[in-house]
Design an enzyme around this catalytic site. Structure first.
Site, PDB file in Angstrom:
ATOM      1  N   GLU A   1      -6.999  -7.080  -8.319  1.00 10.35           N
ATOM      2  CA  GLU A   1      -6.121  -6.997  -9.719  1.00 10.35           C
ATOM      3  C   GLU A   1      -5.613  -7.967 -10.199  1.00 10.35           C
ATOM      4  O   GLU A   1      -5.428  -8.940  -9.248  1.00 10.35           O
ATOM      5  CB  GLU A   1      -4.875  -5.922  -9.196  1.00 10.35           C
ATOM      6  CG  GLU A   1      -3.731  -5.650 -10.227  1.00 10.35           C
ATOM      7  CD  GLU A   1      -2.760  -5.034  -9.652  1.00 10.35           C
ATOM      8  OE1 GLU A   1      -2.754  -3.944  -9.357  1.00 10.35           O
ATOM      9  OE2 GLU A   1      -1.604  -5.835  -9.301  1.00 10.35           O
TER      10      GLU A   1
ATOM     11  N   GLY B   1       4.675   4.918 -14.343  1.00 10.02           N
ATOM     12  CA  GLY B   1       5.383   3.651 -14.375  1.00 10.02           C
ATOM     13  C   GLY B   1       6.786   3.975 -13.856  1.00 10.02           C
ATOM     14  O   GLY B   1       7.338   4.860 -13.528  1.00 10.02           O
TER      15      GLY B   1
ATOM     16  N   LYS C   1      -2.121  15.469  -9.208  1.00 11.66           N
ATOM     17  CA  LYS C   1      -2.570  14.359  -9.888  1.00 11.66           C
ATOM     18  C   LYS C   1      -4.213  14.552  -9.842  1.00 11.66           C
ATOM     19  O   LYS C   1      -5.048  14.298 -10.643  1.00 11.66           O
ATOM     20  CB  LYS C   1      -2.116  13.253  -9.381  1.00 11.66           C
ATOM     21  CG  LYS C   1      -2.484  11.933 -10.179  1.00 11.66           C
ATOM     22  CD  LYS C   1      -1.309  11.183  -9.903  1.00 11.66           C
ATOM     23  CE  LYS C   1      -0.789  10.265  -8.696  1.00 11.66           C
ATOM     24  NZ  LYS C   1      -0.071   9.106  -8.814  1.00 11.66           N
TER      25      LYS C   1
ATOM     26  N   LYS D   1      -4.316 -15.517  -8.607  1.00 14.00           N
ATOM     27  CA  LYS D   1      -4.484 -16.656  -7.752  1.00 14.00           C
ATOM     28  C   LYS D   1      -5.989 -16.759  -7.402  1.00 14.00           C
ATOM     29  O   LYS D   1      -6.373 -16.080  -6.235  1.00 14.00           O
ATOM     30  CB  LYS D   1      -3.625 -16.804  -6.531  1.00 14.00           C
ATOM     31  CG  LYS D   1      -2.105 -17.193  -6.822  1.00 14.00           C
ATOM     32  CD  LYS D   1      -1.337 -17.332  -5.670  1.00 14.00           C
ATOM     33  CE  LYS D   1      -0.207 -18.429  -5.997  1.00 14.00           C
ATOM     34  NZ  LYS D   1       0.106 -18.819  -4.609  1.00 14.00           N
TER      35      LYS D   1
HETATM   36  P1  FAD Z   1       3.669   9.868 -10.367  1.00 12.98           P
HETATM   37  O1  FAD Z   1       2.574  10.214  -9.629  1.00 12.98           O
HETATM   38  O2  FAD Z   1       4.133  10.438 -11.569  1.00 12.98           O
HETATM   39  O3  FAD Z   1       5.044  10.145  -9.252  1.00 12.98           O
HETATM   40  C1  FAD Z   1       6.139   9.497  -9.461  1.00 12.98           C
HETATM   41  C2  FAD Z   1       7.038  10.694  -8.629  1.00 12.98           C
HETATM   42  O4  FAD Z   1       7.227  11.768  -9.208  1.00 12.98           O
HETATM   43  C3  FAD Z   1       6.765  10.760  -7.091  1.00 12.98           C
HETATM   44  O5  FAD Z   1       7.981  10.760  -6.256  1.00 12.98           O
HETATM   45  C4  FAD Z   1       6.134  12.018  -7.084  1.00 12.98           C
HETATM   46  O6  FAD Z   1       6.097  12.641  -6.003  1.00 12.98           O
HETATM   47  C5  FAD Z   1       6.795  12.950  -8.289  1.00 12.98           C
HETATM   48  N1  FAD Z   1       6.033  13.699  -8.965  1.00 12.98           N
HETATM   49  C6  FAD Z   1       4.448  13.355  -9.491  1.00 12.98           C
HETATM   50  N2  FAD Z   1       4.205  14.569 -10.167  1.00 12.98           N
HETATM   51  C7  FAD Z   1       4.997  15.668  -9.920  1.00 12.98           C
HETATM   52  C8  FAD Z   1       4.946  16.998 -10.241  1.00 12.98           C
HETATM   53  N3  FAD Z   1       4.080  17.448 -11.079  1.00 12.98           N
HETATM   54  N4  FAD Z   1       6.359  17.606  -9.968  1.00 12.98           N
HETATM   55  C9  FAD Z   1       7.169  17.174  -9.074  1.00 12.98           C
HETATM   56  N5  FAD Z   1       7.397  15.859  -8.823  1.00 12.98           N
HETATM   57  C10 FAD Z   1       6.173  14.889  -9.142  1.00 12.98           C
HETATM   58  N6  FAD Z   1       3.403   0.348 -12.822  1.00 12.98           N
HETATM   59  C11 FAD Z   1       3.552  -0.387 -13.977  1.00 12.98           C
HETATM   60  O7  FAD Z   1       4.427  -0.282 -14.682  1.00 12.98           O
HETATM   61  N7  FAD Z   1       2.189  -0.846 -14.391  1.00 12.98           N
HETATM   62  C12 FAD Z   1       1.211  -1.075 -13.606  1.00 12.98           C
HETATM   63  O8  FAD Z   1       0.244  -1.475 -14.130  1.00 12.98           O
HETATM   64  C13 FAD Z   1       1.013  -0.366 -12.165  1.00 12.98           C
HETATM   65  N8  FAD Z   1       0.178  -0.595 -11.647  1.00 12.98           N
HETATM   66  C14 FAD Z   1       0.169   0.006 -10.297  1.00 12.98           C
HETATM   67  C15 FAD Z   1      -0.653   0.143  -9.425  1.00 12.98           C
HETATM   68  C16 FAD Z   1      -1.021   0.680  -8.125  1.00 12.98           C
HETATM   69  C17 FAD Z   1      -1.915   0.791  -7.111  1.00 12.98           C
HETATM   70  C18 FAD Z   1       0.562   1.273  -7.759  1.00 12.98           C
HETATM   71  C19 FAD Z   1       0.431   2.001  -6.280  1.00 12.98           C
HETATM   72  C20 FAD Z   1       1.423   1.328  -8.452  1.00 12.98           C
HETATM   73  C21 FAD Z   1       1.350   0.562  -9.811  1.00 12.98           C
HETATM   74  N9  FAD Z   1       2.497   0.585 -10.688  1.00 12.98           N
HETATM   75  C22 FAD Z   1       2.545   0.022 -11.955  1.00 12.98           C
HETATM   76  C23 FAD Z   1       3.820   1.225 -10.275  1.00 12.98           C
HETATM   77  C24 FAD Z   1       4.013   2.837 -10.660  1.00 12.98           C
HETATM   78  O9  FAD Z   1       4.279   2.885 -12.047  1.00 12.98           O
HETATM   79  C25 FAD Z   1       5.161   3.223  -9.766  1.00 12.98           C
HETATM   80  O10 FAD Z   1       5.273   3.404  -8.581  1.00 12.98           O
HETATM   81  C26 FAD Z   1       6.174   4.300 -10.644  1.00 12.98           C
HETATM   82  O11 FAD Z   1       7.275   4.404  -9.932  1.00 12.98           O
HETATM   83  C27 FAD Z   1       5.225   5.825 -10.004  1.00 12.98           C
HETATM   84  O12 FAD Z   1       4.139   5.991 -10.723  1.00 12.98           O
HETATM   85  P2  FAD Z   1       3.047   7.197 -10.323  1.00 12.98           P
HETATM   86  O13 FAD Z   1       1.846   6.949 -11.118  1.00 12.98           O
HETATM   87  O14 FAD Z   1       2.735   7.165  -8.635  1.00 12.98           O
HETATM   88  O15 FAD Z   1       4.169   8.319 -10.587  1.00 12.98           O
END
Ligand code: FAD
Length: 288
Positions: A17, A108, A165, A272
């Site tokens: 990444e 996000g 998801k 890096k």
């Molecule tokens: P979600 O899958 O939507 O989950 C977020 C929360 O909502 C969780 O508690 C989940 O249990 C809950 N939830 C999800 N779906 C439902 C539903 N249908 N009903 C009820 N609850 C639900 N952030 C950035 O801004 N830019 C990036 O490029 C970025 N890259 C990342 C790459 C990786 C590999 C990881 C692990 C994280 C990254 N993040 C990035 C951080 C990420 O955006 C945050 O962790 C964010 O808080 C959650 O994103 P998510 O896609 O996991 O959210």
């Protein structure tokens, strides 16, 4: 090229990444760093999306640059923060135009300052996944947290959200960083029990500066084992020694994962190339 081809194969691979710059002035420096990582010829690289969509243009520009110049397939990250159907459609059109076929669809983090609800149009990552699915033939990945997302009420709801998801069209998951592989193995077991069978790519963060540990814990709430704390205590004040020790610790985690049947690892390079190269050199007889 769709990265699912690698992720679904038996070949052992390590991908990286990188993150985009925040300003025009920094683009050249980041481009050079990303180029240094690309020259290691990873199966693919991912480019993050700045908090609040702040780096949208740079994410796509850097992703395009990596694909064009180095022929390394890219995964472009995309978030729901402040997004509308129109804005996402426009990003997707741009990606199609630039030959970007892979997206990591994320919700996000909630921005500290935002006028209104940042998730008014796309509440969860699963909503973004469904929308992208309708818009074109992209290979879509999603995020997962082996130690549970900090906002999840409990493990059951966390796993149910991951299942939603995947049901929406996520072909694989990439994990948040972790420093104890047993946490990942236990998560994988629970995920399978919850009926989620897509590949899960572990995300490994080589900690090469003491300050990164604090940031990592703040960001993801991940557990830091005593063994790792001892390394930071001993070498934290010596940057060269800390980098060497951090690369060694990450390599150790990766070798253990591969030995336990995990074929694809994603490494947070933190832009890096020296760190990415250190890891690849350590695995020269193991990967590829
Ligand atoms: P979600 O899958 O939507 O989950 C977020 C929360 O909502 C969780 O508690 C989940 O249990 C809950 N939830 C999800 N779906 C439902 C539903 N249908 N009903 C009820 N609850 C639900 N952030 C950035 O801004 N830019 C990036 O490029 C970025 N890259 C990342 C790459 C990786 C590999 C990881 C692990 C994280 C990254 N993040 C990035 C951080 C990420 O955006 C945050 O962790 C964010 O808080 C959650 O994103 P998510 O896609 O996991 O959210």
């Amino acid at each position: 090229m769709k990265v699912s081809e690698y992720i679904n194969s038996d070949k052992v691979t390590v991908s990286f990444e990188v993150f985009p710059p925040k300003t025009d002035a920094a683009f050249e420096k980041v481009e050079k760093a990303a180029g240094g990582v690309a020259e290691l010829n990873p199966p693919y690289m991912s480019v993050t999306y700045g908090a609040g969509g702040s780096t949208r243009g740079y994410t796509i520009k850097l992703a395009e640059n990596i694909q064009e110049k180095y022929s390394v397939p890219v995964v472009s990250h995309l978030t729901c923060v402040g997004a509308t159907k129109e804005s996402i459609s426009s990003v997707l059109s741009e990606m199609k135009e630039k030959g970007i076929e892979n997206i990591l669809a994320l919700r996000g983090d909630r921005p500290q300052e935002f006028d209104g609800d940042p998730f008014a149009n796309f509440k969860h990552a699963s909503d973004l996944v469904s929308f992208i699915k309708e818009q074109g033939d992209f290979c879509i990945g999603g995020a997962c947290n082996p130690e549970m997302h900090p906002e999840s009420e409990n493990r059951k709801s966390d796993l149910a959200a991951l299942k939603a998801k995947v049901d929406a069209g996520c072909e694989y998951l990439v994990s948040q960083m972790f420093f104890d592989n047993n946490i990942f193995y236990s998560f994988l077991y629970k995920l399978r029990e919850a009926g989620v069978y897509v590949p899960v790519v572990p995300g490994i963060m080589p900690i090469t500066r003491a300050v990164q540990v604090e940031n990592a814990v703040k960001l993801s709430g991940c557990n830091v084992p005593e063994r790792f704390k001892a390394i930071v205590d001993r070498f934290g004040d010596n940057p060269a020694a800390m980098e060497q020790a951090g690369i060694a610790y990450a390599t150790d985690q990766i070798i253990d994962l591969i030995a336990n049947g995990i074929n694809h690892i994603h490494v947070y390079s933190m832009n890096k190339p020296s760190v990415a190269k250190g890891i690849i050199d350590n695995l020269s007889e193991i990967i590829g």
